[in-house]
Design a protein around this motif. Structure first.
Motif, short mmCIF file in Angstrom:
data_model
loop_
_atom_site.label_atom_id
_atom_site.label_comp_id
_atom_site.label_asym_id
_atom_site.label_seq_id
_atom_site.Cartn_x
_atom_site.Cartn_y
_atom_site.Cartn_z
N TYR A 1 0.51 5.97 -7.36
CA TYR A 1 1.11 5.21 -6.25
C TYR A 1 2.63 5.26 -6.31
O TYR A 1 3.30 5.54 -5.31
CB TYR A 1 0.60 3.77 -6.31
CG TYR A 1 1.27 2.84 -5.34
CD1 TYR A 1 1.15 3.02 -3.97
CD2 TYR A 1 2.04 1.77 -5.79
CE1 TYR A 1 1.76 2.15 -3.07
CE2 TYR A 1 2.66 0.91 -4.91
CZ TYR A 1 2.51 1.10 -3.55
OH TYR A 1 3.13 0.24 -2.66
N VAL B 1 -2.30 0.14 -0.69
CA VAL B 1 -1.49 -1.04 -1.00
C VAL B 1 -2.34 -2.28 -1.25
O VAL B 1 -2.12 -3.02 -2.22
CB VAL B 1 -0.46 -1.29 0.14
CG1 VAL B 1 0.15 -2.68 0.03
CG2 VAL B 1 0.63 -0.25 0.06
N GLU C 1 5.31 6.97 -3.69
CA GLU C 1 6.33 6.12 -3.08
C GLU C 1 7.71 6.75 -3.26
O GLU C 1 8.55 6.74 -2.35
CB GLU C 1 6.30 4.73 -3.71
CG GLU C 1 5.31 3.78 -3.07
CD GLU C 1 5.86 3.16 -1.79
OE1 GLU C 1 7.02 3.44 -1.45
OE2 GLU C 1 5.12 2.42 -1.13
N ALA D 1 6.23 -1.76 -0.24
CA ALA D 1 5.31 -2.84 0.10
C ALA D 1 5.79 -4.17 -0.46
O ALA D 1 5.88 -4.35 -1.68
CB ALA D 1 3.92 -2.52 -0.43
N SER E 1 -2.18 -4.45 -4.78
CA SER E 1 -1.74 -5.85 -4.85
C SER E 1 -2.87 -6.80 -5.21
O SER E 1 -2.75 -7.60 -6.14
CB SER E 1 -1.12 -6.25 -3.51
OG SER E 1 -2.07 -6.10 -2.47
#
Length: 862
Positions: free
Chosen positions: A758, A800, A762, A838, A804
């Motif tokens: 991830y 995302v 990003e 995010a 999270s």
């Protein structure tokens, strides 16, 4: 005999008579037949010649031989009876105003044809017969009769009428009761042969011998049952042949004669242990089912005869019910019979199913079940609905509810089948009568086995699940599983259960799959619209009922779990997406309803099955596409179904784990994690191959999508489910240390991999955004890079919530000791997460740093 004086002729005839007596009494068959046939020849009854006195004397001699030597004539009765038949024909010709037999059997179209009136007037004078069957020594042929010949026959008939006493003929048939058993059998056999010859002319039949057969049968009905049985075998065979006659009225006359004999026989009480009634009614059954084939009118008449006899002799019929039920079953299966005839037949079966006469049904249980199944399968057309549809205008749209096939008879028959099942389950039910047996396709069960009576009901109902009528289909499907669920535990052992599964449940699903499969020439997108008899809802209902059965008797049926899982697997791997979805839904119902009662070995079988389903439904064909291909090397719908199944299986596991996590053993949890990991890794690998996905898009795969084909949802769902399981395991204090350690190691390895992937993507997106703002290098980027960036944005945006809500939140809630142990690995990743776009991820990371990392720093400083 040709030129002799009256005295010499008389002596010759006496000599013939003595020779016949000697030959007959000494069992000289050849000599006896030669003398009798010669004497019959001299009667001129089989020729068209003018009779003289000597011929008349020969007729008298032949009648005298029949009266005196009947016990010893044997097959020679044929010559005697044939002459009597011709004698009666001549007597009828000589009777003024008498009508020939065939005139009573003329069909309406013949009677109303041009010239019929003139022919009818001529027949009164005995002149209508224009053909006759001429007989020689072993030869017979049709010959035409001219006017001269008719005149000769008229003269002969007058001579016979004046010299031959008709009572002598009647006496010969009346004295059949005095014949010995072998002789009366010969007599009836030869009389049947003569009757067959009389009926050979379809347009000019004679029934003299047929009538005499009925009379002789009536006279001799009081004989010993063994002798009567031999006589009846001859008669029944002849009646069966006559029922197939070309002239329907002759057939009906034979049927009516048979009815009269049967009604009289049924008046006699049947001795215990004998089946003479069944033998007596056997001709009706043979006529109904053939061969030889008979007309629809004859079958209609036969069914009404049987219904009348069953009603009139209801209390006196014993073994005859077997034949009655067979005939009713045949009527239900005959598509040529009309609605009224089928109703008449069903009323007979319905009557024996009433409570006050149910003992009759029990005594003929197997035959009754077969009859009920025949009516359950019966698709007789409803004339009212057909008339209504015919009355509609061509432009008017016909409603889907207007069905031409009646359901009420079938529904009532199914209700009686369920009543029979209740009777079998009644603890007070004694053993059924002998003869109750399984169908021929089941050889592993002997007579008297518990399944012998149950299996025909269950198998018959399961076969009707494929019926095109919705109410019939639903009633049968529910009936099968209701019987098994309510009564199976009490009456079935393990072997019987296995046989029921292989012989009832498995074929039921095979029938459903077969009917849902598209036809070979079906083109276009596959769906269940081509199936007129059932759809996916039937499959779902069947799976739901099967799950309810397993849930109700899991302790008894646990040995069948593998077979049930295999059956569900077949549904999941069906070529229709709707059926595959139903298969997964059925599997989910099974897990949710039985999970708390599954033992560790059973859980291992279930999870192994899930692992195999993940493997077999992995869309690996997506990886086999050559970038230079001109067309897809696979069926698109098959691959799409596999992708759908992957998502459904992940969703199923998520729901099953939420309810039964405590019941799943550790080894089974590891199996589920392996399955989810394979799904995740495959999807991640495919999503990373942009060129391959572009090639699939170019070849038309998922052409309705704007984006490139991808497995992002499969990747996310399998990842999310794996992480939830691992976080739940590490927080479970009941798990063994070794297993918990393996789970933690696996969890942290997966979390690191996910977070690193991830964060790296990003960074790439952030760098591209920065370079785009400065305007450097953007124009030189290839379309491939643009596609890769777009897909990367899709992937990051989709993952995302998992980062999270699952990963970061789960790491935040790790036990203190475990968090401290692995903080050196996690801290760099938390730092990288503070730079992602995010906001919800950054906020959660902040909480982790403040609540979990800061206290550790303070502790180290102190």
């Amino acid at each position: 005999m040709k030129e002799g004086t009256p005295q010499s002729i008389e002596l010759c005839i006496e000599g013939f008579k003595h020779c016949i007596r000697i030959a007959a009494r000494f069992d000289m068959d050849t000599e006896r037949d030669a003398f009798v046939s010669s004497l019959a020849k001299f009667t001129y009854l089989t020729t068209i010649k003018e009779m003289k006195q000597k011929n008349i004397e020969c007729i008298k001699a032949l009648l005298s031989i029949g009266l005196s030597e009947g016990n010893n004539l044997g097959p020679s009765w044929l010559y005697v009876l044939h002459c009597i038949s011709q004698l009666e024909r001549l007597q009828l010709i000589g009777t003024r105003g008498a009508r020939q037999d065939f005139q009573f059997f003329q069909l309406e179209e013949e009677a109303l044809s041009p010239g019929s009136a003139s022919r009818s007037n001529a027949s009164i004078a005995g002149q209508q017969v224009v053909k006759r069957r001429a007989h020689g020594l072993g030869v017979s042929a049709l010959v035409a009769i001219g006017q001269d010949d008719r005149n000769v026959e008229l003269v002969n008939s007058e001579s016979i009428a004046s010299q031959i006493d008709a009572s002598q003929i009647e006496l010969l048939f009346n004295k059949s009761t005095q014949l010995s058993p072998p002789a009366v059998v010969h007599f009836v056999t030869q009389l049947a042969k003569v009757s067959k010859e009389e009926l050979a002319l379809a347009d000019q039949p004679r029934i003299f011998s047929l009538q005499k057969l009925v009379e002789v049968a009536d006279f001799n009905m009081g004989r010993m049952r063994v002798v009567w049985g031999r006589i009846w075998r001859v008669l029944s065979s002849h009646f069966v042949d006559v029922a197939a006659h070309q002239n329907v009225r002759v057939c009906n006359f034979a049927m009516d004669s048979l009815r009269q004999l049967t009604m009289k026989f049924l008046e006699k009480d049947e001795l215990a242990g004998y089946n003479f009634q069944a033998d007596f009614l056997k001709p009706f059954e043979t006529i109904m089912v053939g061969p030889p084939p008979v007309s629809k009118e004859v079958k209609d008449y036969l069914v009404h005869i049987i219904a009348y006899m069953a009603d009139a002799s209801f209390r006196s019929i014993r073994s005859g019910w077997k034949a009655v039920l067979h005939i009713c079953a045949a009527a239900a299966q005959d598509p040529s019979l009309g609605e009224a005839t089928v109703e008449v037949a069903f009323k007979v079966v319905e009557k024996v199913n009433f409570d006050d006469s149910y003992h009759i049904f029990v005594e003929n249980f197997t035959d009754g079940i077969r009859a009920l199944l025949s009516f359950a399968q019966c698709k007789v057309q409803d004339k009212k609905i057909i008339a209504l549809k015919d009355a509609q205008s061509q432009g008017e749209e016909k409603t889907a509810a207007a069905k031409e096939v009646r359901e009420d008879i079938s529904v009532l028959a199914i209700g009686f089948l369920l009543k029979a099942a209740e009777f079998l389950a009644d603890p007070q039910t004694k053993d059924l009568p002998s003869g109750t047996s399984l169908p021929q396709d089941v050889h592993s069960v002997t007579e008297g086995h518990p399944a012998a009576a149950w299996f025909p009901i269950l198998r018959g109902l399961s076969m009707l699940v494929g019926d095109p009528r919705r109410e019939v289909r639903a009633k049968c499907l529910n009936g099968v599983f209701d019987i098994l669920r309510e009564h199976g535990r009490q009456v079935f052992d393990e072997d019987t259960w296995r046989m029921v599964f292989n012989g009832v449940i498995k074929p039921l699903f095979d029938d459903i799959h077969h009917q849902l499969a598209p036809p070979p020439d079906h083109k276009g997108r596959r769906d269940a619209s081509h199936s007129t008899s059932m759809g996916p809802p039937t499959c779902l209902l069947a799976l739901t009922q099967l799950v309810r059965l397993i849930e109700a008797h899991l302790d008894v049926l646990s040995f069948l779990l593998e077979d049930v899982l295999r059956l569900i697997t077949n549904c999941i791997q069906h070529e229709l997406e709707a059926v595959a979805r139903i298969g997964v839904e059925g599997f989910k119902q099974l897990l949710l309803s039985t999970g708390k009662n599954l033992t560790p070995p059973l859980w291992q079988k279930v999870t192994n099955c899930i692992l195999e389903l993940f493997k077999e439904n992995m869309p690996r064909k997506l990886m086999e596409v050559d970038k230079a291909s001109l067309e897809l090397p696979f069926n698109e719908e098959d691959v799409v179904i596999q992708c759908v199944v992957q998502l459904l299986l992940s969703d199923m596991l998520k729901e099953a784990l939420s309810q039964h996590y405590e019941n799943i053993p550790e080894s089974s949890l590891m199996t589920l994690l392996d399955a989810l990991q394979q799904s995740f890794e495959f999807a991640q690998e495919f999503n990373g191959q942009i060129e391959l996905r572009q090639a699939l898009k170019r070849l038309g795969f998922m052409k309705d999508m704007k984006q490139l084909p991808g497995l992002f949802k499969q990747e996310r769902e399998s990842l999310s489910c794996s992480l939830r399981i691992l976080f739940q395991v590490q927080a479970d204090p009941r798990k063994e240390a070794e297993f918990a350690s393996q789970a933690v190691e696996r969890l942290l390895r997966l979390c690191r991999s996910v977070l690193q992937n991830y964060v790296s993507k990003e960074k790439i997106l952030h760098e591209r955004e920065s370079s785009g703002e400065s305007g450097e290098g953007v124009a030189n980027e290839s379309r491939l890079s643009e596609a890769a960036i777009v897909e990367m944005e899709r992937e990051v945006l989709g993952i995302v919530p998992i980062i999270s809500e699952v990963v970061v939140k789960g790491l935040k809630d790790l036990p203190q000791k475990l968090f401290e142990q692995h903080i050196h690995e996690l801290f760099p990743l938390f730092c990288d997460l503070t730079m992602v776009n995010a906001r919800e991820v950054r906020l959660l990371v902040r909480e982790v740093l403040v609540e979990r990392v800061t206290p550790l720093l303070g502790h180290q400083a102190s």
